[in-house]
Design a protein around this motif. Structure first.
Motif, PDB file in Angstrom:
ATOM      1  N   ILE A   7       0.864  -1.172   0.000  1.00 46.68           N
ATOM      2  CA  ILE A   7       0.000   0.000   0.000  1.00 46.68           C
ATOM      3  C   ILE A   7       0.903   1.224   0.000  1.00 46.68           C
ATOM      4  O   ILE A   7       1.727   1.399   0.897  1.00 46.68           O
ATOM      5  N   PHE A   8       0.745   2.085  -1.011  1.00 43.58           N
ATOM      6  CA  PHE A   8       1.613   3.248  -1.168  1.00 43.58           C
ATOM      7  C   PHE A   8       0.870   4.535  -0.836  1.00 43.58           C
ATOM      8  O   PHE A   8      -0.297   4.704  -1.187  1.00 43.58           O
ATOM      9  N   ASP A   9       1.571   5.439  -0.168  1.00 41.44           N
ATOM     10  CA  ASP A   9       1.058   6.794  -0.027  1.00 41.44           C
ATOM     11  C   ASP A   9       1.982   7.736  -0.801  1.00 41.44           C
ATOM     12  O   ASP A   9       3.037   7.338  -1.283  1.00 41.44           O
ATOM     13  N   ILE A  10       1.572   8.972  -0.946  1.00 45.36           N
ATOM     14  CA  ILE A  10       2.336   9.920  -1.751  1.00 45.36           C
ATOM     15  C   ILE A  10       3.731  10.127  -1.170  1.00 45.36           C
ATOM     16  O   ILE A  10       4.709  10.269  -1.897  1.00 45.36           O
ATOM     17  N   CYS A  11       3.825  10.109   0.142  1.00 43.63           N
ATOM     18  CA  CYS A  11       5.111  10.332   0.792  1.00 43.63           C
ATOM     19  C   CYS A  11       6.130   9.268   0.381  1.00 43.63           C
ATOM     20  O   CYS A  11       7.306   9.562   0.163  1.00 43.63           O
ATOM     21  N   LYS A  12       5.695   8.013   0.252  1.00 38.57           N
ATOM     22  CA  LYS A  12       6.596   6.938  -0.156  1.00 38.57           C
ATOM     23  C   LYS A  12       7.092   7.133  -1.582  1.00 38.57           C
ATOM     24  O   LYS A  12       8.202   6.756  -1.926  1.00 38.57           O
ATOM     25  N   LEU A  13       6.252   7.702  -2.437  1.00 44.34           N
ATOM     26  CA  LEU A  13       6.607   7.847  -3.845  1.00 44.34           C
ATOM     27  C   LEU A  13       7.420   9.102  -4.131  1.00 44.34           C
ATOM     28  O   LEU A  13       8.159   9.161  -5.102  1.00 44.34           O
ATOM     29  N   SER A  14       7.277  10.112  -3.290  1.00 45.33           N
ATOM     30  CA  SER A  14       7.954  11.384  -3.567  1.00 45.33           C
ATOM     31  C   SER A  14       8.975  11.769  -2.506  1.00 45.33           C
ATOM     32  O   SER A  14       9.458  12.894  -2.490  1.00 45.33           O
ATOM     33  N   ARG A  15       9.279  10.830  -1.595  1.00 46.41           N
ATOM     34  CA  ARG A  15      10.223  11.090  -0.506  1.00 46.41           C
ATOM     35  C   ARG A  15       9.795  12.289   0.331  1.00 46.41           C
ATOM     36  O   ARG A  15      10.622  13.075   0.801  1.00 46.41           O
ATOM     37  N   CYS A  16       8.504  12.461   0.457  1.00 48.20           N
ATOM     38  CA  CYS A  16       7.919  13.512   1.295  1.00 48.20           C
ATOM     39  C   CYS A  16       8.246  14.925   0.822  1.00 48.20           C
ATOM     40  O   CYS A  16       8.146  15.876   1.581  1.00 48.20           O
ATOM     41  N   GLU A  17       8.637  15.057  -0.451  1.00 46.56           N
ATOM     42  CA  GLU A  17       8.871  16.395  -0.982  1.00 46.56           C
ATOM     43  C   GLU A  17       7.549  17.161  -1.071  1.00 46.56           C
ATOM     44  O   GLU A  17       7.493  18.356  -0.840  1.00 46.56           O
ATOM     45  N   GLN A  18       6.486  16.453  -1.456  1.00 45.82           N
ATOM     46  CA  GLN A  18       5.153  17.055  -1.511  1.00 45.82           C
ATOM     47  C   GLN A  18       4.187  16.013  -0.953  1.00 45.82           C
ATOM     48  O   GLN A  18       3.930  15.010  -1.595  1.00 45.82           O
ATOM     49  N   GLU A  19       3.638  16.251   0.206  1.00 43.47           N
ATOM     50  CA  GLU A  19       2.834  15.231   0.858  1.00 43.47           C
ATOM     51  C   GLU A  19       1.429  15.123   0.295  1.00 43.47           C
ATOM     52  O   GLU A  19       0.788  14.088   0.438  1.00 43.47           O
ATOM     53  N   ASP A  20       0.931  16.160  -0.343  1.00 47.95           N
ATOM     54  CA  ASP A  20      -0.453  16.152  -0.810  1.00 47.95           C
ATOM     55  C   ASP A  20      -0.609  16.103  -2.317  1.00 47.95           C
ATOM     56  O   ASP A  20      -1.706  15.880  -2.813  1.00 47.95           O
ATOM     57  N   ILE A  21       0.455  16.327  -3.076  1.00 47.10           N
ATOM     58  CA  ILE A  21       0.352  16.338  -4.538  1.00 47.10           C
ATOM     59  C   ILE A  21       1.667  15.868  -5.141  1.00 47.10           C
ATOM     60  O   ILE A  21       2.755  16.226  -4.654  1.00 47.10           O
ATOM     61  N   PHE A  22       1.577  15.063  -6.171  1.00 46.37           N
ATOM     62  CA  PHE A  22       2.758  14.606  -6.896  1.00 46.37           C
ATOM     63  C   PHE A  22       2.424  14.598  -8.383  1.00 46.37           C
ATOM     64  O   PHE A  22       1.433  13.992  -8.796  1.00 46.37           O
ATOM     65  N   ILE A  23       3.238  15.278  -9.193  1.00 43.81           N
ATOM     66  CA  ILE A  23       3.010  15.382 -10.631  1.00 43.81           C
ATOM     67  C   ILE A  23       4.314  15.050 -11.345  1.00 43.81           C
ATOM     68  O   ILE A  23       5.375  15.532 -10.960  1.00 43.81           O
ATOM     69  N   SER A  24       4.233  14.230 -12.390  1.00 44.50           N
ATOM     70  CA  SER A  24       5.447  13.844 -13.098  1.00 44.50           C
ATOM     71  C   SER A  24       5.102  13.372 -14.504  1.00 44.50           C
ATOM     72  O   SER A  24       3.969  12.958 -14.780  1.00 44.50           O
ATOM     73  N   ARG A  25       6.101  13.416 -15.375  1.00 45.34           N
ATOM     74  CA  ARG A  25       5.971  12.708 -16.637  1.00 45.34           C
ATOM     75  C   ARG A  25       6.069  11.219 -16.323  1.00 45.34           C
ATOM     76  O   ARG A  25       6.761  10.812 -15.385  1.00 45.34           O
ATOM     77  N   LEU A  26       5.377  10.404 -17.117  1.00 47.70           N
ATOM     78  CA  LEU A  26       5.219   9.001 -16.751  1.00 47.70           C
ATOM     79  C   LEU A  26       6.502   8.183 -16.908  1.00 47.70           C
ATOM     80  O   LEU A  26       6.808   7.347 -16.053  1.00 47.70           O
ATOM     81  N   ALA A  27       7.261   8.388 -18.000  1.00 47.61           N
ATOM     82  CA  ALA A  27       8.443   7.556 -18.260  1.00 47.61           C
ATOM     83  C   ALA A  27       9.461   7.603 -17.115  1.00 47.61           C
ATOM     84  O   ALA A  27       9.872   6.545 -16.613  1.00 47.61           O
ATOM     85  N   PRO A  28       9.894   8.791 -16.667  1.00 49.10           N
ATOM     86  CA  PRO A  28      10.850   8.814 -15.542  1.00 49.10           C
ATOM     87  C   PRO A  28      10.247   8.286 -14.245  1.00 49.10           C
ATOM     88  O   PRO A  28      10.956   7.705 -13.420  1.00 49.10           O
ATOM     89  N   PHE A  29       8.950   8.478 -14.066  1.00 51.50           N
ATOM     90  CA  PHE A  29       8.273   7.959 -12.882  1.00 51.50           C
ATOM     91  C   PHE A  29       8.342   6.435 -12.858  1.00 51.50           C
ATOM     92  O   PHE A  29       8.640   5.825 -11.820  1.00 51.50           O
ATOM     93  N   LEU A  30       8.081   5.789 -14.007  1.00 50.44           N
ATOM     94  CA  LEU A  30       8.142   4.329 -14.084  1.00 50.44           C
ATOM     95  C   LEU A  30       9.560   3.814 -13.915  1.00 50.44           C
ATOM     96  O   LEU A  30       9.782   2.768 -13.288  1.00 50.44           O
ATOM     97  N   ASP A  31      10.529   4.528 -14.482  1.00 53.20           N
ATOM     98  CA  ASP A  31      11.926   4.123 -14.327  1.00 53.20           C
ATOM     99  C   ASP A  31      12.333   4.103 -12.854  1.00 53.20           C
ATOM    100  O   ASP A  31      13.099   3.242 -12.409  1.00 53.20           O
TER     101      ASP A  31
END
Length: 300
Positions: A7-31
């Motif tokens: 179970i993932f929260d935004i903090c796990k995916l963005s290293r807590c840089e933005q706790e409520d919103i995360f926006i990225s291009r998909l290719a680097p995100f998948l990498d």
């Protein structure tokens, strides 16, 4: 079975840089997040627009083929996995359930949009060619805002997302499923909201009809007209979906899953589940985690 659905929260995916919103291009995100190809859950809202790529993605145990200019929406708690072929790119937006609360007084604002109602068929949308420039521009603006530090940046992101939601909502009303009167569609959405809140305690259409101040026959006819299924099937499908989601949690026994869904006993739950899937809960769970283990090995 050692495999677990993470179970993932935004903090796990963005290293807590933005706790409520995360926006990225998909290719680097998948990498960066290869583990997200495996089945997992989110605690946040999740939006992806594909601009190129192929393969498939599963949302709540339903499979969809990946196509360029396909967009999908997910709410918290849904189970998800990807299986891509070749290069994949696009955009990803994740935001918390609290993200809009500081801007909008209407706490349930997102509930009005059909793609956030939990019905997966409403949440995966292939964009028509004439919409490509408009939707692409909105995502480019979202990426730009996320990469710069400007006054009221978060509010600009919120405004852009609301524009996206409204554009997609207008598109949804062009589909055959929404060719009902405004009154009937509003009535149906209210029924779906009631089912979402009460499916463990209210399991009969007549109970919902009473809350909506209409007859059970009217409710059933409405569901057949707009959804092509009975009012009872809407309730059953929501119970079945939650049963499948709960079965991905190995810390819960089958009896505990039955209890959370308010079944009288484990035996009745097992009969209900097998009637609608052809499998016992144990066999369904075994199949899920056998597939999860195979997918994990394929990524090693």
């Amino acid at each position: 079975m050692k495999a677990q659905f993470p179970i993932f929260d935004i903090c796990k995916l963005s290293r807590c840089e933005q706790e409520d919103i995360f926006i990225s291009r998909l290719a680097p995100f998948l990498d960066k997040h290869q583990n997200l190809l495996l089945s997992h859950k989110h605690t946040f809202y999740h939006i992806v627009l594909f601009t190129e790529g192929a393969g498939s993605h599963d949302i709540d145990f339903q499979r969809f083929l990946v196509r360029p200019y396909q967009i999908y929406f997910m709410g918290p708690g849904q189970v998800h996995s990807w299986s891509f072929e070749g290069k994949v790119d696009g955009y990803v937006v994740n935001f918390s359930t609290q993200f809009f609360q500081s801007l909008l007084l209407k706490a349930d604002y997102l509930d009005q949009f059909p793609f956030f109602n939990g019905n997966v068929a409403e949440a995966v949308i292939d964009l028509s060619t004439n919409l490509h420039p408009l939707i692409l521009d909105l995502f480019e603006k979202l990426v730009h805002e996320s990469e710069t530090v400007q006054h009221l940046r978060q509010d600009m992101v919120r405004v852009l997302l609301v524009q996206l939601f409204i554009q997609m909502d207008r598109l949804s009303f062009e589909r055959p499923v929404h060719q009902a009167t405004a009154y009937n569609y509003t009535l149906l959405r209210n029924y779906q909201k009631l089912v979402e809140k009460n499916y463990t305690s209210l399991k009969l259409p007549r109970e919902y009809a009473e809350l909506l101040f209409i007859t059970p026959g009217h409710l059933n006819a409405l569901c057949h007209e707009v959804l092509g299924q009975s009012a009872g099937e809407v309730i059953r499908d929501r119970i079945m979906l939650e049963a499948k989601r709960l079965l991905t949690n190995l810390s819960l026994t089958i009896s505990e899953v039955a209890y959370q869904l308010n079944f009288a006993d484990n035996s009745y739950f097992t009969k209900f589940f097998k009637k609608h899937t052809g499998l016992t809960p144990e066999k369904f769970r075994d199949g899920l985690f056998n597939q999860l283990s195979q997918d994990a090995l394929s990524l090693q």
